[in-house]
Design an enzyme around this catalytic site. Structure first.
Site: not given
Length: 315
Positions: A16, A35, A69, A92
């Site tokens: 997004r 992915s 991830l 983060k």
């Protein structure tokens, strides 16, 4: 120079926000994605879809790797990318704890590659303006910083509720507040924990963490991070001569919307911006220059030391 980015992970933020940001940034291109779902990887519109994370890391065309991830997977793939000679931008929190962050920083130094924690709030113009005002002395001596980042949602089967994957409110939204303190005061801010209150969930993660700290021996900081409280975001910085607080626009997840900043009786207005695109541009410039911009990698270690200390604190 155009930095060729490879994405490991194609989840919500990657699809997004980050992929559109890379596509919109002149000095960056989305070269590859890997992915668990190749069809989903393809929706990010890279030039190449890789079958595995390792294939992407081994691709000589990839200059930099963006990792989105679960928190528990950051260390493995950050180290793999750095050791393969790639620059790394990692979501983060950079790692599960400060020890892991230290290992990552050592690998970045050893391989002469940049490692940047994707705290995209640091690239927000309003947040940067807040730091400028504090450091200018316009507020006088800062005596307090109060902040909150809370939200509610269905987290069923979400890694945020799994302690083994680095779940919990403190690691998810508390890290934004730790980086706020570093940005406003100084990147190696000293701290001591005064009190911590937690509400724990059935799965063993903190649903809510409230903490009070002393920063630089003179600033009282209040933090609220929660998956369980009604949604709120605010930042207030109290000084001896004036108070500054966020006005319209979310305090942390400000994205593509106008906002205001209140300094005493004065309001400053900010046009909508895309801090993800600003981050991609800034990190791509830093890769070309060979040195970090906005904040040093060592700040991620300090932020992790702060969240570690809060999580371990016993009242």
């Amino acid at each position: 120079m155009t930095v060729r980015w490879g994405f490991i992970g194609a989840g919500y933020v990657a699809s997004r926000a980050m992929a559109p940001a890379v596509h919109a940034t002149p000095n960056a291109s989305l070269y590859a994605v890997a992915s668990r779902d190749q069809e989903r990887s393809a929706t990010l519109e890279p030039q190449v879809v890789h079958r595995s994370y390792q294939d992407l890391i081994n691709d000589p065309m990839v200059d930099a790797v963006y990792i989105s991830l679960t928190n528990a997977q950051h260390k493995e793939w950050v180290l793999a990318a750095l050791n393969a000679g790639k620059h790394v931008l990692c979501e983060k929190p950079l790692a599960m704890n400060a020890s892991e962050v230290g290992t990552m920083l050592d690998a970045a130094t050893r391989n002469n590659r940049l490692l940047v924690e994707a705290v995209w709030t640091r690239w927000q113009p309003r947040m940067q303006r807040m730091a400028q005002i504090v450091k200018s002395g316009e507020l006088g001596e800062v005596t307090g910083i109060s902040s909150a980042f809370t939200f509610q949602g269905d987290l069923t089967n979400n890694y945020r509720l799994d302690p083994s994957l680095g779940g919990g409110a403190l690691l998810d939204v508390g890290v934004y507040q730790a980086h706020l303190w570093l940005m406003l005061l100084n990147e190696d801010v000293s701290f001591s924990i005064e009190s911590v209150e937690r509400t724990m969930g059935d799965t063993g993660v903190d649903l809510t963490t409230r903490a009070q700290l002393q920063l630089n021996n003179s600033v009282t900081a209040h933090l609220v991070s929660s998956f369980d409280l009604p949604p709120q975001q605010h930042i207030e910085v109290t000084g001896t001569t004036a108070t500054m607080r966020t006005g319209e626009g979310e305090a942390f997840t400000l994205w593509k919307q106008p906002s205001t900043l209140l300094i005493g009786e004065t309001a400053e207005h900010f046009e909508a911006d895309d801090a993800f695109a600003l981050m991609v541009h800034g990190v791509s410039v830093a890769i070309e220059a060979g040195k970090p911009t906005i904040f040093p990698a060592a700040s991620s270690l300090r932020a992790a030391e702060i969240t570690d200390a809060i999580s371990r604190f016993k009242n």
